[in-house]
Design a protein around this motif. Structure first.
Motif, short mmCIF file in Angstrom:
data_model
loop_
_atom_site.label_atom_id
_atom_site.label_comp_id
_atom_site.label_asym_id
_atom_site.label_seq_id
_atom_site.Cartn_x
_atom_site.Cartn_y
_atom_site.Cartn_z
N VAL A 187 -0.51 -24.82 37.41
CA VAL A 187 -1.78 -24.63 38.14
C VAL A 187 -1.58 -23.56 39.22
N LYS A 188 -0.43 -23.62 39.90
CA LYS A 188 -0.13 -22.68 40.99
C LYS A 188 0.07 -21.26 40.46
N PHE A 189 0.85 -21.14 39.36
CA PHE A 189 1.12 -19.83 38.78
C PHE A 189 0.22 -19.59 37.56
N ASP A 190 -1.06 -19.82 37.75
CA ASP A 190 -2.00 -19.81 36.62
C ASP A 190 -1.95 -18.50 35.83
N SER A 191 -1.92 -17.38 36.50
CA SER A 191 -1.93 -16.09 35.80
C SER A 191 -0.58 -15.76 35.16
N GLU A 192 0.48 -16.49 35.54
CA GLU A 192 1.82 -16.22 35.01
C GLU A 192 2.41 -17.46 34.34
N LYS A 193 1.55 -18.37 33.91
CA LYS A 193 2.05 -19.66 33.44
C LYS A 193 2.86 -19.56 32.14
N ARG A 194 2.63 -18.53 31.33
CA ARG A 194 3.42 -18.38 30.10
C ARG A 194 4.89 -18.11 30.45
N SER B 69 6.44 -21.24 32.03
CA SER B 69 6.75 -22.28 31.04
C SER B 69 8.02 -21.95 30.27
N SER B 70 8.17 -20.69 29.84
CA SER B 70 9.37 -20.32 29.08
C SER B 70 10.61 -20.41 29.96
N CYS B 71 10.45 -20.09 31.25
CA CYS B 71 11.59 -20.21 32.18
C CYS B 71 11.98 -21.67 32.38
N MET B 72 11.02 -22.56 32.38
CA MET B 72 11.34 -23.98 32.52
C MET B 72 12.07 -24.50 31.27
N GLN B 73 11.67 -23.99 30.12
CA GLN B 73 12.40 -24.33 28.88
C GLN B 73 13.84 -23.83 28.97
N GLY B 74 14.02 -22.60 29.45
CA GLY B 74 15.36 -22.03 29.57
C GLY B 74 16.21 -22.78 30.58
N LEU B 75 15.62 -23.16 31.70
CA LEU B 75 16.36 -23.90 32.73
C LEU B 75 16.79 -25.27 32.22
N THR B 76 15.89 -25.94 31.51
CA THR B 76 16.22 -27.27 30.97
C THR B 76 17.37 -27.19 29.97
N CYS C 3 8.08 -26.75 19.69
CA CYS C 3 7.53 -26.66 21.05
C CYS C 3 8.38 -25.73 21.91
N PHE C 4 9.71 -25.88 21.75
CA PHE C 4 10.63 -25.05 22.52
C PHE C 4 10.44 -23.57 22.18
N TRP C 5 10.52 -23.24 20.89
CA TRP C 5 10.44 -21.84 20.47
C TRP C 5 9.04 -21.25 20.69
N ASN C 6 8.01 -22.08 20.60
CA ASN C 6 6.65 -21.61 20.83
C ASN C 6 6.47 -21.08 22.25
N GLN C 7 6.98 -21.85 23.24
CA GLN C 7 6.83 -21.41 24.63
C GLN C 7 7.79 -20.26 24.97
N ILE C 8 8.98 -20.27 24.37
CA ILE C 8 9.91 -19.16 24.60
C ILE C 8 9.31 -17.86 24.06
N LYS C 9 8.74 -17.92 22.87
CA LYS C 9 8.12 -16.74 22.25
C LYS C 9 6.92 -16.25 23.07
N SER C 10 6.14 -17.21 23.60
CA SER C 10 4.95 -16.85 24.36
C SER C 10 5.29 -16.23 25.71
N GLY C 11 6.30 -16.81 26.40
CA GLY C 11 6.67 -16.32 27.74
C GLY C 11 7.66 -15.18 27.73
N LYS C 12 8.47 -15.14 26.66
CA LYS C 12 9.43 -14.05 26.43
C LYS C 12 10.61 -14.00 27.40
N LYS C 13 10.65 -14.86 28.40
CA LYS C 13 11.76 -14.86 29.34
C LYS C 13 12.23 -16.29 29.60
#
Length: 483
Positions: free
Chosen positions: A80-87, A90-97, A199-209
Motif C-alpha cells: 500500500v505504501k509503495f503502491d507505484s513500485e509494488k512489483r 514484491s519481488s524483493c520480498m521473495q528474494g529476501l525470504t 507464485c515465486f517465479w511469477n512475482q520475480i518475473k514481474s518485479g525483475k529484481k
C-alpha cells in the motif's frame, strides 16, 4: 430469477465481488482441510495424529524465525505504501525470504543433531519445515498481492488445485506408508513445490529484481522487532499441544489437536474477512476516514460471534463426524477455543493501527506478555487439571492480549492527535459479554440433549424470523465497504 441474480451480481462493485470470491476461496481451503480430518483420524492412530500436529506446531514456530514473517502485515502495509513500485517491492520480498531460508538451511546442516533433538523430529522432517517455510511465504506474498489488486480468478484456480491435490496425495501416501507422519508431510511438500513455485517465479518475473537495499532494510527493520509478536501468537496457539505431548502424552495431544482443529473452522470466516478488510482498513486510516471503520468492525464482530456460537452448539455432533469414539472428549475443549477464535478476530481491528504507525514495540510487547502467561499457566494447570485446562488458559491469554492491543491502539491515536478513538469500548464489551454468556450456557447443556436441542431450535427460529433484518445488515456492510 437466475437472470435477475446474475444481473445484480454484475452490477456489484469490483471490491464486493473480490471480497465474496476471496471469502469463498478461503472457505473451501479450510473446509477441505476439515473434510479430510475424519479420514486422517481413521487412517492414523491418535498417537500419530498427535505427532503430526506437534510437527505442525513446530513448523509454525520455525517458519516465523526463518522467514521473519515478511509475508504478514508488514507486506500488506508495504504494497500500500509503495503502491507505484509494488512489483519491485514484491519481488524483493521473495528474494529476501529465499535468502533467509538458505542461510538457516546452512546453519541447520552444520548443527543438525542439536535441532533434531530439540524438535524430536527426523532430518527429513526438519528439511521439510524449512522448505515449507519458503513455499508458504512465496504463496502468501502472491496471494496478498492478488487481494490488494482485486484479482480473484487466478487465486481461486490456485486454491482449487491445492485443496484437491494436497489431501488426495497425503491420504494416498499415508495409506501406503508405515511412517504415516512423514508420509503426510511429504505429500504437503510435493504439492507445495508444484503449486507455489509458480507464485515465486511469477512475482520475480514481474518485479525483475530480488535485491533493492532500501526495500530489504525497510522490511527487516519492521519485521525483526515483530518476531517476538509473531512467535508469541504462535506460542499461544500451539504451545498447549507441545506441552500436552510432553507432560501427558501424544494421544492426549491428538485429542486436543482435533478439538483445536475443529474450533479453527471458524477462522475460515476470520481469515477470509480480515484478508479482504485489512487493505481497506489501511486505506481508511491513510485517508483519515476512521468513522467508517467502526460500523464495519461492530457488525463483523457480531457475525463472527454468531458463527462461533453455531459451532459450540453443534460441537458434540461435529466431533462424532470428524473422529471415532476415542476422540469424543474433545467436545469439552471446543467452546473455550472457539471463544478464543472470536477474541483473536477482535485483535486485528486494533493491531492495524499499530502496524500502520509502525509501533512494532507495542505489538511485540502485548503479544509476548500473552504468550508468557499462556506457557506459565499451562505448566501449572495441565498437570493438575489435565489437557482440558489448556483451552481455558488459551482463552484467558487471548483476552489479556486483545485488551493490551486496544490500550496501545488508544495510545497511538492520542500520540497522533486523532480526536476520537475509532471504537467505543462499551460496545465492544457488550458484544463480547453476550457472546461469552451464551457460549458457557451452551457448554453446560452438553450432557442434557433435550435442553441443547431446544436451544438449537430457538436459535434457528430466531435466525429465520430475523432473516430480513440480517440481510439488511449484510447489505449495509456491503454498501459501507464499497465506499
Amino acid at each position: 430469477m437466475n437472470t435477475s441474480i446474475l444481473k445484480k451480481y454484475k452490477e456489484l462493485p469490483v471490491e464486493i465481488k473480490a471480497a465474496f470470491w476471496f471469502l469463498i476461496g478461503t472457505f473451501f481451503q479450510k473446509a477441505m482441510s476439515m473434510v479430510s480430518t475424519p479420514i486422517f483420524t481413521r487412517i492414523m492412530s491418535a498417537e500419530e495424529y498427535g505427532e503430526y500436529n506437534v510437527f505442525n506446531s513446530w513448523f509454525l514456530i520455525v517458519s516465523i524465525i526463518v522467514t521473519c514473517q515478511l509475508s504478514a502485515g508488514v507486506y500488506t502495509q508495504g504494497i500500500v505504501k509503495f503502491d507505484s513500485e509494488k512489483r519491485e517491492f514484491s519481488s524483493c520480498m521473495q528474494g529476501l525470504t529465499l535468502t533467509l531460508v538458505l542461510l538457516w538451511t546452512i546453519i541447520y546442516i552444520f548443527t543438525m543433531d542439536f535441532w533434531n533433538k530439540l524438535f524430536d523430529l527426523s532430518t527429513f522432517q526438519v528439511y521439510s519445515m524449512l522448505f515449507l517455510s519458503w513455499m508458504t511465504s512465496a504463496y502468501n506474498f502472491w496471494a496478498i498481492e492478488q487481494r490488494v489488486d482485486l484479482r480473484y480468478r487466478k487465486m481461486l484456480c490456485m486454491t482449487a488445485f491445492v485443496i484437491i491435490a494436497q489431501p488426495a496425495l497425503c491420504i494416498f501416501l499415508v495409506i501406503k506408508s508405515t511412517d504415516k507422519v512423514s508420509a503426510r508431510i511429504l505429500g504437503m511438500v510435493i504439492v507445495s513445490c508444484f503449486a507455489y513455485s509458480y507464485c515465486f517465479w511469477n512475482q520475480i518475473k514481474s518485479g525483475k529484481k530480488i535485491f533493492i537495499k532500501h526495500y530489504w532494510k525497510y522490511a527487516l527493520s519492521l519485521c525483526i522487532p515483530l518476531i517476538p509478536h509473531y512467535l508469541s501468537q504462535i506460542i499461544m496457539s500451539t504451545s498447549d499441544r507441545i506441552m500436552i505431548d510432553r507432560i501427558i502424552g501424544s494421544k492426549e495431544a491428538g485429542i486436543y489437536s482435533l478439538a483445536y482443529s475443529i474450533s479453527q473452522i471458524m477462522t475460515i470466516f476470520n481469515t477470509g474477512l480480515m484478508q479482504t478488510i485489512e487493505p481497506w482498513l489501511y486505506k481508511k486510516i491513510k485517508k483519515g476516514e476512521l468513522k467508517k471503520i467502526s460500523a464495519i468492525a461492530y457488525k463483523s464482530m457480531v457475525g463472527i460471534a454468531l458463527v462461533n456460537i453455531l459451532l459450540i452448539i453443534f460441537a458434540p455432533e461435529v466431533v462424532r463426524i470428524f473422529a471415532p469414539e476415542e476422540y469424543y472428549e474433545a467436545i469439552w475443549i471446543i467452546p473455550p477455543v472457539a471463544m478464543s477464535v472470536y477474541v483473536s478476530f477482535m485483535y486485528a481491528f486494533f493491531a492495524v493501527f499499530e502496524f500502520y504507525y509502525e509501533k512494532t514495540k507495542y505489538i511485540s510487547f502485548a503479544t509476548l506478555v500473552g504468550a508468557v502467561i499462556n506457557i506459565v499457566l499451562n505448566y501449572l494447570l495441565i498437570p493438575v487439571f489435565g489437557y482440558y485446562a489448556a483451552g481455558y488458559t488459551t482463552l484467558f491469554c487471548y483476552i489479556i492480549y486483545v485488551v493490551m492491543h486496544y490500550y496501545f491502539m488508544s495510545k497511538i491515536c492520542k500520540e497522533n492527535q486523532i480526536d476520537e478513538i475509532p471504537y467505543d469500548k462499551n460496545v465492544l464489551i457488550s458484544i463480547s459479554f453476550v457472546f461469552f454468556v451464551i457460549s458457557f450456557v451452551i457448554l453446560f447443556t452438553y450432557k442434557h440433549y433435550l435442553v441443547r436441542y431446544s436451544i438449537m431450535i430457538v436459535l434457528m427460529l430466531a435466525i429465520f424470523i430475523m432473516r430480513k433484518r440480517i440481510i439488511s445488515i449484510i447489505r449495509r456492510i456491503i454498501r459501507d465497504f464499497s465506499r
